[in-house]
Design an enzyme around this catalytic site. Structure first.
Site, mmCIF file in Angstrom:
data_model
loop_
_atom_site.group_PDB
_atom_site.id
_atom_site.type_symbol
_atom_site.label_atom_id
_atom_site.label_comp_id
_atom_site.label_asym_id
_atom_site.label_seq_id
_atom_site.Cartn_x
_atom_site.Cartn_y
_atom_site.Cartn_z
ATOM 1 N N ARG A 79 -105.882 41.003 45.407
ATOM 2 C CA ARG A 79 -105.920 42.232 46.343
ATOM 3 C C ARG A 79 -106.193 41.710 47.601
ATOM 4 O O ARG A 79 -107.329 41.252 47.761
ATOM 5 C CB ARG A 79 -106.572 43.281 45.618
ATOM 6 C CG ARG A 79 -106.786 44.705 46.715
ATOM 7 C CD ARG A 79 -107.543 45.705 45.992
ATOM 8 N NE ARG A 79 -107.777 46.600 47.127
ATOM 9 C CZ ARG A 79 -108.955 47.274 47.581
ATOM 10 N NH1 ARG A 79 -110.081 46.677 46.794
ATOM 11 N NH2 ARG A 79 -109.016 48.260 48.444
ATOM 12 N N HIS A 123 -108.424 48.472 55.688
ATOM 13 C CA HIS A 123 -109.777 47.865 55.333
ATOM 14 C C HIS A 123 -110.473 47.815 56.332
ATOM 15 O O HIS A 123 -111.094 46.860 56.555
ATOM 16 C CB HIS A 123 -109.708 46.646 54.318
ATOM 17 C CG HIS A 123 -110.834 46.567 53.523
ATOM 18 N ND1 HIS A 123 -110.795 46.413 52.066
ATOM 19 C CD2 HIS A 123 -112.464 46.434 53.720
ATOM 20 C CE1 HIS A 123 -112.021 46.253 51.619
ATOM 21 N NE2 HIS A 123 -112.886 46.233 52.479
ATOM 22 N N GLU A 168 -111.907 52.745 50.552
ATOM 23 C CA GLU A 168 -113.290 53.237 50.738
ATOM 24 C C GLU A 168 -113.590 54.303 51.902
ATOM 25 O O GLU A 168 -113.985 53.659 52.979
ATOM 26 C CB GLU A 168 -114.392 52.273 50.839
ATOM 27 C CG GLU A 168 -114.430 51.331 49.394
ATOM 28 C CD GLU A 168 -115.673 50.233 49.496
ATOM 29 O OE1 GLU A 168 -116.271 50.095 50.337
ATOM 30 O OE2 GLU A 168 -115.752 49.831 48.393
ATOM 31 N N ASN A 294 -113.602 51.860 43.403
ATOM 32 C CA ASN A 294 -114.382 50.542 43.695
ATOM 33 C C ASN A 294 -115.912 51.049 43.285
ATOM 34 O O ASN A 294 -116.350 52.151 43.657
ATOM 35 C CB ASN A 294 -114.508 50.447 45.311
ATOM 36 C CG ASN A 294 -113.054 49.877 45.853
ATOM 37 O OD1 ASN A 294 -112.210 49.702 45.053
ATOM 38 N ND2 ASN A 294 -113.279 49.421 47.229
ATOM 39 N N TYR A 296 -119.727 49.593 42.365
ATOM 40 C CA TYR A 296 -120.728 48.791 42.522
ATOM 41 C C TYR A 296 -122.307 49.413 41.756
ATOM 42 O O TYR A 296 -122.980 48.551 41.226
ATOM 43 C CB TYR A 296 -121.276 48.331 43.891
ATOM 44 C CG TYR A 296 -120.109 47.747 44.609
ATOM 45 C CD1 TYR A 296 -120.182 46.106 44.651
ATOM 46 C CD2 TYR A 296 -118.847 48.206 45.245
ATOM 47 C CE1 TYR A 296 -119.103 45.375 44.964
ATOM 48 C CE2 TYR A 296 -117.965 47.558 45.710
ATOM 49 C CZ TYR A 296 -117.977 46.087 45.550
ATOM 50 O OH TYR A 296 -116.901 45.296 46.022
ATOM 51 N N GLU A 353 -112.676 47.368 42.933
ATOM 52 C CA GLU A 353 -113.519 46.312 43.438
ATOM 53 C C GLU A 353 -114.683 46.595 42.620
ATOM 54 O O GLU A 353 -114.996 47.777 42.140
ATOM 55 C CB GLU A 353 -113.994 46.767 44.735
ATOM 56 C CG GLU A 353 -113.283 46.321 46.054
ATOM 57 C CD GLU A 353 -113.955 46.571 47.254
ATOM 58 O OE1 GLU A 353 -115.195 46.616 47.401
ATOM 59 O OE2 GLU A 353 -113.022 46.738 48.221
HETATM 60 O O1 IFM Z 1 -117.778 43.648 51.125
HETATM 61 C C1 IFM Z 1 -117.626 44.965 50.867
HETATM 62 C C2 IFM Z 1 -115.811 45.764 50.900
HETATM 63 O O2 IFM Z 1 -115.654 45.265 52.092
HETATM 64 C C3 IFM Z 1 -116.011 47.003 50.630
HETATM 65 N N1 IFM Z 1 -116.747 46.955 49.366
HETATM 66 C C4 IFM Z 1 -117.934 46.787 49.159
HETATM 67 C C5 IFM Z 1 -117.943 45.218 49.249
HETATM 68 C C6 IFM Z 1 -119.157 44.780 48.991
HETATM 69 O O3 IFM Z 1 -120.275 45.305 49.715
#
Ligand code: IFM
Length: 446
Positions: A79, A123, A168, A294, A296, A353
């Site tokens: 991606r 992005h 995002e 995405n 985290y 992500e």
């Molecule tokens: O690096 C970023 C990415 O550009 C967008 N999502 C989170 C990643 C890590 O912080």
């Protein structure tokens, strides 16, 4: 923990992800125009190490070597994002052929290696020539995004089956216009709301036009999702968590599902609400072929009378383990996927992500350069297990993209925060496979 690939279904797709400004470099080459990130980085005190994406990973020149890294790791998909100011030269939509050629070469390079391309149109690198006219605060930018999207699909749609409009949207709006740590860096909630609205509108306009341009491509979007849990069982804390969820998650997910903006948040935002024209919400709700998540980390909230507009305070529980810039709660990924599936009724879901950053050292062992990133391997495993559980529990999860292929420009964190499974020496541009990439290669081969 020892896990094998067979915890996932047979055709499950494993990929890795990057974005243009974070890796390409070649900021002033072949007719590329500046973006808001070029401008932002060149302002004082915006980026922790004073760096920029001017050179980044020099991927623009080294993309063949980078595609080889994807291949040797046994990944199925990649991606990447297109830099709008590299391919379109001005507000009249003039195509920059040299910029377009780069993405043609990149796509061909992927197909030659049998790696499936997934492309993101935005992005965060808005062309500065649009920022001069108000950027995402101006509805014309949404229209321009639609035109750019169509041009890209005309030029690359024959070889790229999966298209993501935005990455995002919360970051591109609230983090950029309200919190101000990302370009263009303002501190104004009303502006953030207007930017978010125009970004979501641009998504809808693009979906509408892309469907007409090519009926054979699959269209989606990649929101970031942050689970928001209450710090206690009290009604007040539950409301606090729900409010944060409204601001971060429901603000984008509800319109995508035709539910409009969440009413509780509309009341909180009051006269800061954006200008909404008739038909806007319908466009945002046009059907998608797939959705990205995405993921985290997760947050916990408690009620706090002095906690600003939302009256809340973040309060993380004890015992989460830490990466360089986030705390880890893998079950949040399971919860995210279950919610996309059950509450929102999404199918064809991809984790677009997921990844972790660590402070890392290169060591030389028997003449070979190594990076021992056990933390990242642990992170990958924990999140793979949660994703597999979600599939078992009925989620239509199709693929998992790890962030990121290689260390890169981590926005306000510059080059101090390393998310790559491949180490990049930014002095020499040497790439070194970290232990996590070697682990992943074996896992995918298992
Ligand atoms: O690096 C970023 C990415 O550009 C967008 N999502 C989170 C990643 C890590 O912080």
């Amino acid at each position: 923990m020892n896990i094998k690939k067979d915890i996932f279904p047979k055709n499950f797709l494993f990929g890795t992800a990057t974005s243009a400004y974070q890796i390409e470099g070649a900021a002033n080459e072949d007719g590329r125009k500046p973006s808001i990130w070029d401008d932002f980085c060149h302002q004082p005190n915006r980026i922790i190490d004073g760096s920029s994406g001017d050179i980044a990973c020099d991927h623009y020149h080294r993309y063949q070597e980078d595609l080889d890294l994807i291949k040797t790791t046994n990944l199925d998909a990649y991606r990447f994002s297109i830099s709008w100011p590299r391919v379109i030269s001005n507000r009249s939509g003039k195509i920059n052929q040299a910029g377009l050629d780069f993405y043609q070469r990149l796509t061909d390079g992927l197909l030659e290696r049998n790696i499936a391309p997934y492309v993101t149109l935005y992005h965060w690198d808005l062309p500065s020539y649009w920022e001069e006219k108000g950027g995402w605060l101006n509805r014309d930018t949404a229209k321009a995004f639609q035109e750019y999207a169509v041009i890209m699909a005309e030029k690359l749609g024959d070889r790229i089956p999966h298209w993501i409009t935005h990455n995002e949207m919360w970051c591109a709006s609230f983090l950029s216009y309200e919190i101000g740590v990302m370009a263009p860096g303002t501190h104004d909630m009303a502006k953030a709301l207007q930017a978010a609205h125009n970004i979501m509108l641009s998504h809808g306009l693009a979906i509408e036009a892309l469907r007409e341009t090519r009926s054979d491509i699959k269209l989606g979007i990649a929101p970031n999702y942050l689970p928001s849990y209450p710090s206690s069982d009290s009604e007040e804390d539950k409301r606090a968590a729900h409010t944060f969820d409204g601001y971060f998650n429901r603000w984008f997910l509800d319109p995508l599902k035709g539910r409009g903006y969440p009413q509780d948040m509309v009341e909180i935002f009051g006269d800061m609400m954006p200008e909404i024209q008739s038909g806007d919400m319908e466009k945002m709700a046009l059907p998608l072929d797939f959705i990205g998540v995405n993921y985290y980390n997760s947050n916990w909230y408690r009620h706090d009378e002095n906690g600003g507009l939302f009256k809340l305070k973040k309060e993380q529980p004890q015992g989460l383990w830490l990466t360089q810039d986030r705390d880890v709660y893998a079950k949040g990924l399971y919860d995210a996927l279950m919610r996309f599936h059950s509450e929102y009724g999404f199918d064809n879901i991809y984790i677009t992500e997921n990844g972790a950053a660590f402070e890392e050292q290169v060591v030389v062992e028997q003449g070979i350069k190594r990076v021992h990133d056990e933390g990242r391997i642990r992170f990958f495993k924990e999140h793979f297990v949660e994703a597999a559980k979600a599939i078992e529990d009925g989620v239509d999860l199709k693929g998992f993209f790890l962030w990121s292929l290689m260390d890169n420009f981590e926005w306000p964190g510059g080059y101090t925060i390393r998310y790559g499974m491949n180490y990049v020496d930014f002095e020499t541009q040497e790439r070194i496979a970290k232990d996590s990439a070697l682990w992943l290669k074996d896992f995918l081969d298992s």
